[in-house]
Design an enzyme around this catalytic site. Structure first.
Site, PDB file in Angstrom:
ATOM      1  N   GLU A 244      -5.588   8.899 -13.119  1.00 54.00           N
ATOM      2  CA  GLU A 244      -4.838   9.272 -14.326  1.00 54.00           C
ATOM      3  C   GLU A 244      -4.480   7.953 -15.004  1.00 54.00           C
ATOM      4  OE1 GLU A 244      -4.477  12.218 -15.328  1.00 54.00           O
ATOM      5  OE2 GLU A 244      -4.829  13.446 -13.560  1.00 54.00           O
ATOM      6  N   CYS A 278       2.141   7.475 -21.211  1.00 54.28           N
ATOM      7  CA  CYS A 278       0.678   7.502 -21.289  1.00 54.28           C
ATOM      8  C   CYS A 278       0.229   8.435 -22.404  1.00 54.28           C
ATOM      9  CB  CYS A 278       0.085   7.922 -19.951  1.00 54.28           C
ATOM     10  SG  CYS A 278       0.797   9.445 -19.303  1.00 54.28           S
TER      11      CYS A 278
HETATM   12  P1  NDP Z   1      -0.511  -0.435 -13.123  1.00 57.65           P
HETATM   13  O1  NDP Z   1      -1.957  -0.103 -13.198  1.00 57.65           O
HETATM   14  O2  NDP Z   1      -0.099  -1.837 -13.292  1.00 57.65           O
HETATM   15  O3  NDP Z   1       0.097   0.034 -11.706  1.00 57.65           O
HETATM   16  C1  NDP Z   1       0.057   1.359 -11.256  1.00 57.65           C
HETATM   17  C2  NDP Z   1       0.324   1.383  -9.777  1.00 57.65           C
HETATM   18  O4  NDP Z   1      -0.740   0.743  -9.085  1.00 57.65           O
HETATM   19  C3  NDP Z   1       1.592   0.644  -9.355  1.00 57.65           C
HETATM   20  O5  NDP Z   1       2.189   1.301  -8.273  1.00 57.65           O
HETATM   21  C4  NDP Z   1       1.029  -0.688  -8.918  1.00 57.65           C
HETATM   22  O6  NDP Z   1       1.864  -1.382  -8.059  1.00 57.65           O
HETATM   23  C5  NDP Z   1      -0.233  -0.256  -8.225  1.00 57.65           C
HETATM   24  N1  NDP Z   1      -1.239  -1.300  -8.072  1.00 57.65           N
HETATM   25  C6  NDP Z   1      -1.336  -2.496  -8.708  1.00 57.65           C
HETATM   26  N2  NDP Z   1      -2.448  -3.164  -8.280  1.00 57.65           N
HETATM   27  C7  NDP Z   1      -3.064  -2.362  -7.378  1.00 57.65           C
HETATM   28  C8  NDP Z   1      -4.259  -2.468  -6.609  1.00 57.65           C
HETATM   29  N3  NDP Z   1      -5.057  -3.526  -6.694  1.00 57.65           N
HETATM   30  N4  NDP Z   1      -4.594  -1.441  -5.793  1.00 57.65           N
HETATM   31  C9  NDP Z   1      -3.816  -0.331  -5.723  1.00 57.65           C
HETATM   32  N5  NDP Z   1      -2.665  -0.178  -6.426  1.00 57.65           N
HETATM   33  C10 NDP Z   1      -2.302  -1.178  -7.240  1.00 57.65           C
HETATM   34  O7  NDP Z   1       0.189   0.521 -14.170  1.00 57.65           O
HETATM   35  P2  NDP Z   1       1.703   0.533 -14.617  1.00 57.65           P
HETATM   36  O8  NDP Z   1       2.601   0.754 -13.448  1.00 57.65           O
HETATM   37  O9  NDP Z   1       1.935  -0.643 -15.482  1.00 57.65           O
HETATM   38  O10 NDP Z   1       1.755   1.870 -15.475  1.00 57.65           O
HETATM   39  C11 NDP Z   1       1.433   1.913 -16.822  1.00 57.65           C
HETATM   40  C12 NDP Z   1       0.045   2.471 -17.034  1.00 57.65           C
HETATM   41  O11 NDP Z   1      -0.022   3.753 -16.434  1.00 57.65           O
HETATM   42  C13 NDP Z   1      -0.278   2.693 -18.488  1.00 57.65           C
HETATM   43  O12 NDP Z   1      -1.610   2.331 -18.754  1.00 57.65           O
HETATM   44  C14 NDP Z   1      -0.096   4.187 -18.672  1.00 57.65           C
HETATM   45  O13 NDP Z   1      -0.790   4.722 -19.751  1.00 57.65           O
HETATM   46  C15 NDP Z   1      -0.579   4.684 -17.358  1.00 57.65           C
HETATM   47  N6  NDP Z   1      -0.044   6.006 -17.103  1.00 57.65           N
HETATM   48  C16 NDP Z   1      -0.907   7.064 -17.072  1.00 57.65           C
HETATM   49  C17 NDP Z   1      -0.429   8.342 -16.874  1.00 57.65           C
HETATM   50  C18 NDP Z   1      -1.361   9.491 -16.768  1.00 57.65           C
HETATM   51  O14 NDP Z   1      -0.954  10.510 -16.236  1.00 57.65           O
HETATM   52  N7  NDP Z   1      -2.587   9.428 -17.239  1.00 57.65           N
HETATM   53  C19 NDP Z   1       1.004   8.619 -16.718  1.00 57.65           C
HETATM   54  C20 NDP Z   1       1.812   7.446 -16.728  1.00 57.65           C
HETATM   55  C21 NDP Z   1       1.273   6.189 -16.918  1.00 57.65           C
HETATM   56  P3  NDP Z   1       2.922  -2.449  -8.655  1.00 57.65           P
HETATM   57  O15 NDP Z   1       3.630  -1.806  -9.797  1.00 57.65           O
HETATM   58  O16 NDP Z   1       3.796  -2.614  -7.502  1.00 57.65           O
HETATM   59  O17 NDP Z   1       2.119  -3.633  -9.061  1.00 57.65           O
END
Ligand code: NDP
Length: 502
Positions: A244, A278
């Site tokens: 997502e 998002c």
């Molecule tokens: P990120 O992609 O930065 O992080 C998402 C999650 O992945 C966090 O828990 C993060 O940990 C973790 N993560 C980071 N690096 C890795 C890795 N290499 N392997 C596995 N997990 C990892 O997104 P954001 O948290 O900044 O969220 C914002 C984004 O999410 C936007 O693009 C938004 O549009 C999208 N989004 C999409 C939704 C949907 O339903 N389609 C709903 C809500 C948001 P950590 O934060 O600890 O680095």
């Protein structure tokens, strides 16, 4: 009050702090779980999964409804925690919790109906066989969540996965671990027997470890860039993934749409949660005949949106500090390319807040029309007609949600928009409809949470045939008589070889 989570040891004793993006106040200190702790959690989950699956639909339904009731009863506490840790106003926090509760209620009640064994139709050739299909739990599901909707977003996947009979290991964003911990602790209160929902805390490396820990599926919500890394990590063990990802949702306003409603919803859709959604409305395409009135009304409403830390604010701070630079870059790029602001301006970024910005005269190649801005910024584009609006809205690699305000052509436009979800005469409501699938296309990811599709996403279908009576001769045997297949071939041609009349 700060919380210290010391019950789960961190790798090498490392911890990290979660702080309020508005005030810098410490919200809690959490273990930085490494691969060993993540593997331990997954192995505990494996045992819990067998117990949870063994409860059957009825046993799980009772417990999930108790979990829902606890979240609803303690919503004030949870909303306050979301406000402190993520920065969003309590009203936005409440909407998240409400939606999470509604989805939980739906999956708890409907899982049996969607997933239970059912008979499937047989065919003439296999008339002696009964067929059935059922949906079994996968086992352990890893859920990786973002910070922008720390309750609603992960709870969609968590609720579907649990209702389908799986155990879950949840890795919340490092910006919102306290909210993740709250959800797991609340679940453990109503299901104390086994660690069916666990939380591992940490940064990207912890999420990466979860992808490599041998779980049966990973449900990831976050940015497309991280989504690619998740998919690559999962590929090593052929772990299936649901992605997502981000969006660049468009709003289309046709000439016969209700312009006041469209403007009000456009401003809320673009600015709520400070645009860190998002599904935020990140672009509006408005037909020429409606454009001036729409822009005028949007400007009036957007100018009233107040950012700040307090209860009187409409929007809170930008939670992820690095996002401020992205928003600033998108605004500078738009102004350099000739865009004009009718609300806000070049100095809208005032860390940690961003004032509302409404842009016009934005060229198509501007970043603010192409990439996810994730701030309270709404570019409004004038188009000749609805067809042009759809064409330009669809010229994006993203395809998460969309909205249309129209009458006569509303359904046609809604279908033509390339997105996983579209709302007509409202914005974002599909996210709150528990019976509908949630997910995107293209750079917005694949797979679905919510609704029947979400329940099946976290299940494996199992097909069973049962021979009801033996036939005198079987095609699937070396002992079949030589005349059998030619006779079947003649029958097949009689039945299938004629083209349909129309
Ligand atoms: P990120 O992609 O930065 O992080 C998402 C999650 O992945 C966090 O828990 C993060 O940990 C973790 N993560 C980071 N690096 C890795 C890795 N290499 N392997 C596995 N997990 C990892 O997104 P954001 O948290 O900044 O969220 C914002 C984004 O999410 C936007 O693009 C938004 O549009 C999208 N989004 C999409 C939704 C949907 O339903 N389609 C709903 C809500 C948001 P950590 O934060 O600890 O680095």
């Amino acid at each position: 009050m700060a919380v210290t989570q010391d019950q789960a040891p961190a790798s090498g004793g490392h911890t990290f702090d979660s702080t309020s993006p508005a005030t810098g106040e410490l919200v809690g200190t959490f273990p930085l779980h490494g691969p060993a702790q993540v593997a331990e959690a997954v192995s505990r989950a494996r045992e819990a999964a067998a117990w949870w699956a063994g409860l059957g639909f009825g046993g799980r339904r009772r417990r999930l409804l108790a979990f829902k009731a606890l979240l609803a009863a303690r919503s004030g506490e949870l909303v306050d925690l979301v406000h402190r840790e993520n920065g969003k106003p309590a009203a936005d926090g409440f909407i998240e919790v409400l939606l999470a509760v509604e989805h939980l209620d739906w999956v708890a009640r409907k899982a049996a109906r969607v997933l239970r064994p059912r008979r499937a139709a047989s065919t003439l050739v296999l008339a002696n066989q009964a067929a059935s299909v059922e949906y079994l739990p996968l086992g352990v599901v890893g859920v990786i969540g973002p910070w922008n909707y720390p309750v609603f977003t992960p709870s969609g996947a968590i609720a579907s996965a649990l209702a389908a009979g799986n155990a879950v290991v949840f890795k919340p964003s490092e910006l919102t671990p306290a909210v993740g911990r709250f959800l797991a602790d609340a679940f453990a209160e109503v299901v104390p027997e086994q660690p069916v929902l666990q939380v591992v805390t940490g940064d990207g490396a912890t999420g990466d470890a979860l992808c490599r820990a041998g779980v049966d599926k990973v449900s990831f919500t976050g940015s497309p860039a991280t989504g690619r890394k998740v998919m690559a990590a999962c590929a090593e063990r052929l772990t299936p993934v649901v992605l997502e990802l981000g969006g660049k949702d468009a709003l289309v306003v046709d000439e016969d749409g209700d312009l006041d409603a469209a403007a009000e919803q456009a401003v809320w859709g673009a600015m709520a949660n400070a645009g860190q959604t998002c599904l935020a409305i990140e672009r509006a395409y408005v037909v020429d005949a409606a454009y001036d009135r729409f822009v005028g009304r949007v400007a009036e409403l957007a100018a009233r949106v107040r950012p700040g830390p307090g209860a009187e604010a409409d929007i809170g701070p930008i939670t992820l500090p690095a996002q401020l630079a992205v928003i600033r870059r998108h605004l500078e790029d738009a102004f350099r390319r000739g865009a004009r602001a009718v609300v806000g301006g070049p100095d809208a970024v005032r860390p940690p807040y961003v004032d509302p910005v409404v842009l016009v005269d934005v060229p198509d190649d501007a970043l603010v029309l192409r990439e996810e801005t994730f701030g309270p910024v709404l570019p409004v584009v004038r188009v000749r007609d609805a067809d042009e609006a759809v064409r330009r809205a669809n010229a994006s690699p993203y395809g998460l949600g969309a909205a249309v305000f129209a009458r006569r052509r509303a359904d046609r436009i809604a279908r033509a928009l390339r997105s996983g979800m579209t709302s007509v005469n409202s914005v974002l409501v599909f996210a709150g409809m528990p019976s509908l699938p949630f997910g995107g296309v293209g750079e917005s990811g694949f797979g679905r949470v919510h609704g029947p599709d979400g329940l099946r996403e976290f299940s494996r279908s199992k097909a069973i045939t049962r021979q009801r009576f033996p036939l005198p001769f079987s095609m699937l045997s070396f002992e079949r008589p030589a005349r059998l297949l030619p006779a079947v071939e003649r029958a097949m041609k009689l039945r299938h070889a004629r083209a349909p009349r129309r």
